[in-house]
Design a protein around this motif. Structure first.
Motif: not given
Ligand code: VIB
Length: 229
Positions: A54-55, A62, A81, A89, A146, A172, A177, A180
């Motif tokens: 996902f990330l 970004f 970011l 992360e 988050y 988190y 965080f 952000l």
């Molecule tokens: C499904 C899913 N949703 C939200 C996040 C949280 N998140 C993703 S990027 C970011 C900020 C920059 O790194 C944050 C807080 C995750 N990890 N996975």
């Protein structure tokens, strides 16, 4: 310019609109299992691997944000970011995985489940076609929810030393965080000013849709929803 009060801020309206969805996320057995440490590590690792995939796509939002931004501060913010996500992360994910013998190659080869794919494709499509405000309203529930989850778990979990999910909660819940999502919320409030009702409605729809996807992501990793065939 008169700054809008907390009450009539656009992001406050967005938050009110998704309150029920976010409350269900807070009560979700996966999130509750992280809090009390009862979540089986095997489930958590499935989540870590899916979240890694996902990330990689989320980080591209970004990059797109930097492309769409007009001013230097915003371009710098998005590019910073992009770097932080790929390093800080995703380092958390790499280190959890390394501990139980999942190497970077396995992480790199992990394939997205249907919900994971639908979520990132939705955000990437909407962000490519839409304005910077649309891009931000797609990605904000992820970041904001988050931080809410992290701070709630840190408050309620008690002593985190030796807690299997302590590093996750600490990251988190951290002020880094928190700042952000605060920065993004301020920007979205600024950009929402002067937009037509139709444009604001599009932003609200993205925010609601990605909040629902957040819930579905927790459900997917808890129940292990994968491709049916
Ligand atoms: C499904 C899913 N949703 C939200 C996040 C949280 N998140 C993703 S990027 C970011 C900020 C920059 O790194 C944050 C807080 C995750 N990890 N996975």
């Amino acid at each position: 310019m008169v700054k809008s009060s907390q009450q009539d801020r656009f992001t406050r309206q967005l938050h009110d609109r998704v309150l029920q969805v976010w409350e269900q996320i807070h009560r979700h057995p996966f999130v509750q299992g992280i809090k009390d440490g009862s979540l089986p590590m095997e489930r958590f690792m499935f989540y870590m691997k899916q979240d890694y995939v996902f990330l990689k796509d989320y980080a591209k939002l970004f990059a797109l944000g930097a492309v769409k931004a007009e001013d230097t501060e915003t371009i710098k913010w998005f590019s910073g970011l992009l770097h932080e996500t790929l390093h800080t992360e995703m380092d958390l994910h790499r280190s959890y995985c390394k501990e139980i013998g999942i190497g970077e190659e396995e992480l790199e080869n992990e394939k997205a489940t249907p919900i994971n794919l639908a979520y990132t494709r939705y955000m990437l499509a909407a962000s490519q076609q839409g304005s910077l405000a649309e891009l931000v309203s797609c990605l904000l529930p992820c970041m904001w929810s988050y931080h809410e989850i992290g701070t709630m778990l840190k408050r309620e979990a008690g002593n985190l030393s030796g807690h299997p999910y302590g590093p996750w909660i600490e990251m988190y819940a951290s002020e880094d965080f928190g700042s952000l999502s605060r920065w993004l919320k301020d920007k979205l409030d600024e950009w929402a000013e002067g937009k037509t009702n139709q444009e604001l409605e599009a932003l609200q729809n993205h925010f609601l849709t990605t909040s629902r996807f957040e819930f579905m992501f927790w459900d997917m990793v808890y129940y292990g929803h994968e491709w049916p065939v």
